[in-house]
Design an enzyme around this catalytic site. Structure first.
Site, mmCIF file in Angstrom:
data_model
loop_
_atom_site.group_PDB
_atom_site.id
_atom_site.type_symbol
_atom_site.label_atom_id
_atom_site.label_comp_id
_atom_site.label_asym_id
_atom_site.label_seq_id
_atom_site.Cartn_x
_atom_site.Cartn_y
_atom_site.Cartn_z
ATOM 1 N N GLU A 135 0.860 -1.187 0.000
ATOM 2 C CA GLU A 135 0.000 0.000 0.000
ATOM 3 C C GLU A 135 0.893 1.232 0.000
ATOM 4 O O GLU A 135 2.086 1.132 0.322
ATOM 5 C CB GLU A 135 -0.906 -0.030 1.233
ATOM 6 N N PRO A 136 0.317 2.396 -0.365
ATOM 7 C CA PRO A 136 1.176 3.585 -0.486
ATOM 8 C C PRO A 136 2.009 3.875 0.766
ATOM 9 O O PRO A 136 3.149 4.298 0.684
ATOM 10 C CB PRO A 136 0.169 4.706 -0.761
ATOM 11 N N ALA A 138 2.655 1.469 3.192
ATOM 12 C CA ALA A 138 3.121 0.222 3.845
ATOM 13 C C ALA A 138 3.668 -0.762 2.829
ATOM 14 O O ALA A 138 2.908 -1.368 2.074
ATOM 15 C CB ALA A 138 1.973 -0.421 4.628
ATOM 16 N N GLY A 139 4.998 -0.891 2.778
ATOM 17 C CA GLY A 139 5.644 -1.860 1.899
ATOM 18 C C GLY A 139 6.229 -2.987 2.727
ATOM 19 O O GLY A 139 5.628 -4.052 2.895
ATOM 20 N N SER A 140 7.408 -2.729 3.315
ATOM 21 C CA SER A 140 8.031 -3.748 4.169
ATOM 22 C C SER A 140 7.129 -4.094 5.355
ATOM 23 O O SER A 140 7.019 -5.262 5.740
ATOM 24 C CB SER A 140 9.373 -3.233 4.705
ATOM 25 N N HIS A 356 33.640 -4.987 -19.870
ATOM 26 C CA HIS A 356 33.282 -4.637 -21.250
ATOM 27 C C HIS A 356 33.558 -3.168 -21.578
ATOM 28 O O HIS A 356 33.417 -2.768 -22.746
ATOM 29 C CB HIS A 356 31.793 -4.904 -21.498
ATOM 30 N N GLY A 357 33.876 -2.355 -20.566
ATOM 31 C CA GLY A 357 34.123 -0.930 -20.824
ATOM 32 C C GLY A 357 32.896 -0.288 -21.464
ATOM 33 O O GLY A 357 31.754 -0.672 -21.177
ATOM 34 N N GLU A 381 10.231 -9.214 -3.080
ATOM 35 C CA GLU A 381 10.138 -10.343 -2.118
ATOM 36 C C GLU A 381 10.837 -10.023 -0.797
ATOM 37 O O GLU A 381 11.442 -10.895 -0.186
ATOM 38 C CB GLU A 381 10.732 -11.634 -2.721
ATOM 39 N N THR A 383 12.973 -6.545 1.074
ATOM 40 C CA THR A 383 14.237 -5.843 0.796
ATOM 41 C C THR A 383 15.414 -6.543 1.489
ATOM 42 O O THR A 383 15.225 -7.364 2.404
ATOM 43 C CB THR A 383 14.179 -4.387 1.310
HETATM 44 C C1 LIG Z 1 9.808 -4.567 -9.558
HETATM 45 C C2 LIG Z 1 8.865 -4.572 -8.381
HETATM 46 C C3 LIG Z 1 7.733 -5.370 -8.412
HETATM 47 C C4 LIG Z 1 6.842 -5.354 -7.351
HETATM 48 N N1 LIG Z 1 5.695 -6.101 -7.441
HETATM 49 C C5 LIG Z 1 4.795 -6.069 -6.424
HETATM 50 C C6 LIG Z 1 3.557 -6.797 -6.525
HETATM 51 O O1 LIG Z 1 3.293 -7.469 -7.522
HETATM 52 N N2 LIG Z 1 2.677 -6.708 -5.501
HETATM 53 C C7 LIG Z 1 2.918 -5.980 -4.387
HETATM 54 O O2 LIG Z 1 2.082 -5.966 -3.494
HETATM 55 N N3 LIG Z 1 4.077 -5.260 -4.251
HETATM 56 C C8 LIG Z 1 5.006 -5.287 -5.249
HETATM 57 N N4 LIG Z 1 6.172 -4.551 -5.159
HETATM 58 C C9 LIG Z 1 6.399 -3.735 -3.973
HETATM 59 C C10 LIG Z 1 7.440 -4.348 -3.041
HETATM 60 O O3 LIG Z 1 6.898 -5.467 -2.394
HETATM 61 C C11 LIG Z 1 7.862 -3.247 -2.052
HETATM 62 O O4 LIG Z 1 8.540 -2.251 -2.800
HETATM 63 C C12 LIG Z 1 8.772 -3.790 -0.946
HETATM 64 O O5 LIG Z 1 8.048 -4.606 -0.061
HETATM 65 C C13 LIG Z 1 9.417 -2.636 -0.148
HETATM 66 O O6 LIG Z 1 8.446 -1.740 0.286
HETATM 67 P P1 LIG Z 1 8.618 -0.169 -0.007
HETATM 68 O O7 LIG Z 1 9.049 -0.001 -1.427
HETATM 69 O O8 LIG Z 1 7.374 0.506 0.428
HETATM 70 O O9 LIG Z 1 9.816 0.283 0.898
HETATM 71 P P2 LIG Z 1 9.743 0.636 2.475
HETATM 72 O O10 LIG Z 1 9.108 -0.477 3.218
HETATM 73 O O11 LIG Z 1 9.184 1.992 2.626
HETATM 74 O O12 LIG Z 1 11.297 0.672 2.834
HETATM 75 C C14 LIG Z 1 12.139 1.776 2.530
HETATM 76 C C15 LIG Z 1 13.544 1.445 3.042
HETATM 77 O O13 LIG Z 1 13.491 1.237 4.468
HETATM 78 C C16 LIG Z 1 14.032 -0.042 4.773
HETATM 79 N N5 LIG Z 1 13.316 -0.632 5.926
HETATM 80 C C17 LIG Z 1 11.962 -0.751 6.086
HETATM 81 N N6 LIG Z 1 11.708 -1.373 7.263
HETATM 82 C C18 LIG Z 1 12.907 -1.676 7.815
HETATM 83 C C19 LIG Z 1 13.305 -2.328 9.030
HETATM 84 N N7 LIG Z 1 12.409 -2.831 9.898
HETATM 85 N N8 LIG Z 1 14.629 -2.437 9.289
HETATM 86 C C20 LIG Z 1 15.554 -1.960 8.412
HETATM 87 N N9 LIG Z 1 15.239 -1.343 7.253
HETATM 88 C C21 LIG Z 1 13.937 -1.195 6.963
HETATM 89 C C22 LIG Z 1 13.800 -0.880 3.516
HETATM 90 O O14 LIG Z 1 14.649 -1.999 3.467
HETATM 91 C C23 LIG Z 1 14.094 0.157 2.431
HETATM 92 O O15 LIG Z 1 15.483 0.260 2.249
HETATM 93 C C24 LIG Z 1 7.093 -4.539 -6.211
HETATM 94 C C25 LIG Z 1 8.254 -3.748 -6.177
HETATM 95 C C26 LIG Z 1 9.128 -3.750 -7.245
HETATM 96 C C27 LIG Z 1 10.351 -2.885 -7.200
#
Ligand SMILES: Cc1cc2nc3c(=O)[nH]c(=O)nc-3n(C[C@H](O)[C@H](O)[C@H](O)COP(=O)(O)OP(=O)(O)OC[C@H]3O[C@@H](n4cnc5c(N)ncnc54)[C@H](O)[C@@H]3O)c2cc1C
Length: 398
Positions: A135-136, A138-140, A356-357, A381, A383
């Site tokens: 979600e916008p 919530a990723g990790s 390959h330069g 999958e 970070t």
């Molecule tokens: C090519 C691609 C395909 C994708 N496909 C999908 C998909 O099909 N479906 C879907 O739902 N999502 C998808 N995603 C999203 C992806 O799952 C998220 O980008 C990922 O989970 C990271 O979340 P975020 O980008 O919001 O980063 P954030 O969670 O905001 O993290 C930002 C930074 O903070 C760090 N961080 C966060 N929490 C911690 C912690 N506890 N300790 C240390 N460091 C931390 C992270 O490692 C990162 O460096 C895709 C992303 C990409 C790039």
């Protein structure tokens, strides 16, 4: 140069990899060779064709049971095929194996009816899906969900929220949407047995109220999409696993994550090996100062270090796939393998490009493309940092 640590593989696995490689050589590479030289994403009809053909031959979703259309392979075999596809280097090779648009392990928790209706076509490669989790805000922190599923008047569910960075949303037949099941008044409830919490729903892409919002073009590959759920009405049986599946998305997702991370690790190992092969070939031919550049120790350093790192990463991935096949808990090992292989692949491509330069830096060169492609591997999958969090926890660190 060995391509796979053959000594650690059983004969059957080596035979399977040879037969997959022969399919790539005979049927897939010739199609890829016809593509215009600046192609980054093969056309949809070609991707559909190689996916279905691979499913017919039993490679596509090989670890799914035969009664669902798979081949009942061990997970180790699937990992080996992903490795071989990455190593092959053809643009079409990755589409011959189930990825983020293929069958989802989450659907294995489905009811008999859901498995028949949704999982079987995905295993056979005749349908595609996407996963809408991020979600916008919530990723990790994936389960801090704002997408809500409320019990609807008259039965079933109403889903509202916003998902982002969804792969394949433009091509998928269904989305697996992770939403928080709440009370009728929208109050969150939590966890299995509580009647609420993070839950996986099957949402047809043509469901009224579901639409694709913004699209995001990344450094390489297909765009990602925003999915907007604006009061999407779903029947009661849209929850994966039926009523027993409510609040189970986090627990059920663990199996998906371990397998998904190992597949990413295997793809990375293959890409790293492809880059290494290209670097070695170039270093053997290219001359500078009257000598082959491969005779310079600084150039050898790039290639030899990569060789050692790739072999180590491959063995780690294979060992971890074996743990999965043995039914052992492999979450920490999968995190270690994904962390190692994704970083190794980025370094391998970077070093080979350096060897390959300017030739490797030019737009359209396979290494320039791999350099952009491989960058996503430390983000998808989970970070790199999240893999380290998992490993630290397993080490008992607070
Ligand atoms: C090519 C691609 C395909 C994708 N496909 C999908 C998909 O099909 N479906 C879907 O739902 N999502 C998808 N995603 C999203 C992806 O799952 C998220 O980008 C990922 O989970 C990271 O979340 P975020 O980008 O919001 O980063 P954030 O969670 O905001 O993290 C930002 C930074 O903070 C760090 N961080 C966060 N929490 C911690 C912690 N506890 N300790 C240390 N460091 C931390 C992270 O490692 C990162 O460096 C895709 C992303 C990409 C790039």
């Amino acid at each position: 140069m060995s391509v796979t640590p053959a000594s650690v593989l059983e004969d059957g696995h080596q035979e399977l990899v040879r037969s997959f490689e022969s399919f790539l050589t005979r049927e897939v590479e010739p199609l890829a060779a016809e593509l215009p030289p600046d192609t980054e994403i093969p056309p949809t009809d070609l991707r559909d064709h190689v996916r279905r053909r691979s499913a017919e031959l039993g490679f596509y979703a090989g670890d799914y049971p035969e009664e669902l259309g798979g081949s009942g392979m061990p997970f180790l075999a699937v990992v080996l095929l992903h490795h071989a596809a990455g190593r092959n280097g053809s643009l079409l090779a990755p589409y011959t194996l189930a990825g983020s648009d293929g069958p989802s392990p989450l659907l294995r928790h489905g009811t008999t009816e859901q498995i028949k209706r949704y999982l079987v076509p995905l295993v056979r490669g005749t349908a595609l899906r996407c996963l809408a989790m991020t979600e916008p805000h919530a990723g990790s922190d994936a389960f801090r969900l704002r997408t809500r599923a409320r019990p609807a008047d008259g039965g079933g569910w109403t889903l509202s929220g916003r998902k982002t960075f969804v792969s394949n949303a433009d091509r998928a037949d269904i989305a697996i949407v992770i939403a928080d099941v709440t009370d009728v008044d929208g109050t969150p409830a939590n966890g299995p047995g509580s009647g609420g919490g993070p839950t996986a729903f099957i949402v047809p892409m043509d469901a009224p109220g579901l639409h694709i919002g913004q699209s995001y073009q990344g450094m390489s590959g297909e765009p990602l999409f925003e999915l907007v759920l604006d009061g999407v009405r779903l029947p009661a049986d849209a929850v994966i696993g039926g009523a027993d599946g409510i609040g189970c998305a986090a627990a059920d997702g663990m199996e998906s994550l371990t397998r998904g991370r190992l597949v990413v690790a295997a793809m990375c190992d293959g890409i790293a090996e492809y880059a290494l092969r290209a670097g070695v070939a170039y270093a053997r031919e290219r001359e500078a100062f009257g000598e082959r550049i491969g005779s310079f120790q600084h150039v050898q350093e790039h290639l030899v270090s990569t060789r050692a790192e790739v072999e180590a990463a491959k063995l780690l991935t294979l060992a971890c796939a074996r743990l999965v096949d043995q039914g052992q808990e492999a979450q920490e090992n999968a995190a270690i393998a994904k962390l190692t292989s994704s970083q190794t692949a980025i370094r391998a491509v970077d070093r080979s490009l350096q060897v390959h330069g300017a030739t490797g830096w030019v737009r359209g060169h396979p290494l320039e493309l791999r350099y952009r492609q491989v960058r996503m591997m430390t983000i998808i999958e989970g970070t790199t940092e999240l893999q380290k969090v998992i490993i630290a926890r397993a080490m008992g660190l607070p």
